[in-house]
Design a protein around this motif. Structure first.
Motif, PDB file in Angstrom:
ATOM      1  N   SER A 121      31.359  43.705  29.475  1.00  0.00           N
ATOM      2  CA  SER A 121      30.716  42.957  28.396  1.00  0.00           C
ATOM      3  C   SER A 121      30.267  43.931  27.323  1.00  0.00           C
ATOM      4  O   SER A 121      30.272  45.145  27.536  1.00  0.00           O
ATOM      5  CB  SER A 121      29.531  42.136  28.930  1.00  0.00           C
ATOM      6  OG  SER A 121      28.545  42.986  29.473  1.00  0.00           O
ATOM      7  N   ARG A 122      29.872  43.374  26.181  1.00  0.00           N
ATOM      8  CA  ARG A 122      29.449  44.227  25.080  1.00  0.00           C
ATOM      9  C   ARG A 122      28.371  43.538  24.274  1.00  0.00           C
ATOM     10  O   ARG A 122      28.326  42.300  24.225  1.00  0.00           O
ATOM     11  CB  ARG A 122      30.640  44.591  24.186  1.00  0.00           C
ATOM     12  CG  ARG A 122      31.306  43.420  23.495  1.00  0.00           C
ATOM     13  CD  ARG A 122      32.653  43.809  22.905  1.00  0.00           C
ATOM     14  NE  ARG A 122      32.508  44.795  21.842  1.00  0.00           N
ATOM     15  CZ  ARG A 122      33.515  45.551  21.389  1.00  0.00           C
ATOM     16  NH1 ARG A 122      34.727  45.441  21.920  1.00  0.00           N
ATOM     17  NH2 ARG A 122      33.311  46.419  20.410  1.00  0.00           N
ATOM     18  N   ASP A 123      27.525  44.336  23.650  1.00  0.00           N
ATOM     19  CA  ASP A 123      26.500  43.843  22.730  1.00  0.00           C
ATOM     20  C   ASP A 123      26.693  44.629  21.439  1.00  0.00           C
ATOM     21  O   ASP A 123      26.203  45.755  21.307  1.00  0.00           O
ATOM     22  CB  ASP A 123      25.103  44.051  23.318  1.00  0.00           C
ATOM     23  CG  ASP A 123      24.015  43.436  22.465  1.00  0.00           C
ATOM     24  OD1 ASP A 123      24.253  43.229  21.256  1.00  0.00           O
ATOM     25  OD2 ASP A 123      22.937  43.187  22.982  1.00  0.00           O
ATOM     26  N   LYS A 180      23.678  45.909  19.566  1.00  0.00           N
ATOM     27  CA  LYS A 180      23.045  47.098  20.143  1.00  0.00           C
ATOM     28  C   LYS A 180      24.024  48.263  20.281  1.00  0.00           C
ATOM     29  O   LYS A 180      23.663  49.307  20.824  1.00  0.00           O
ATOM     30  CB  LYS A 180      22.444  46.762  21.500  1.00  0.00           C
ATOM     31  CG  LYS A 180      21.309  45.758  21.420  1.00  0.00           C
ATOM     32  CD  LYS A 180      20.685  45.504  22.786  1.00  0.00           C
ATOM     33  CE  LYS A 180      19.518  44.535  22.674  1.00  0.00           C
ATOM     34  NZ  LYS A 180      18.896  44.253  23.987  1.00  0.00           N
TER      35      LYS A 180
END
Length: 124
Positions: A71-73, A76
């Motif tokens: 997953s990735r943000d 951020k």
């Protein structure tokens, strides 16, 4: 220039979980395909998982499907790898990588930026 720094590795027992993080700096990662690779002692670096720039598409190696989630943000500037039901064969140095393309790839030469890696050791 994009810099990548992995964290979250450690020594765990089989069946445990770990969450790896990859903090990016220097550029926003929102235009990059991001991936995790791993390298066990005496073996070549191998693909683990990849995620498209906005996170709509993910790809996994057959050996980790169902146990690992990428997953990735982008807000951020961070990439994650949630690893569950860890096995001794998951023991390796885990690397974060970035590719200047929206098309995922499973090969090491396709990625333009790499972190220094974080060690994951799983004992039986």
């Amino acid at each position: 220039q994009l810099q990548l720094v992995e964290s979250g590795g450690g020594s765990v027992q089989a069946g445990d979980s770990l969450r790896l993080s990859c903090a990016a700096s220097g550029r926003t990662i929102r235009f990059y395909t991001m991936a995790w690779f791993r390298q066990a002692p005496g073996k070549e670096r191998e693909f683990v998982a990849a995620i498209s720039p906005v996170g709509l598409t993910t790809n996994y190696a057959d050996s980790v499907k169902g146990r690992i989630t990428i997953s990735r943000d982008n807000a951020k500037n961070t990439l994650f790898l949630q690893m569950n039901i860890l096995k001794p064969e998951d023991t390796a140095v885990y690397y974060c990588a970035a590719r200047v393309s929206s098309v995922p790839s499973y090969t090491v030469p396709s990625y333009d930026y790499w972190g220094q890696g974080t060690q994951v050791t799983v004992s039986s």
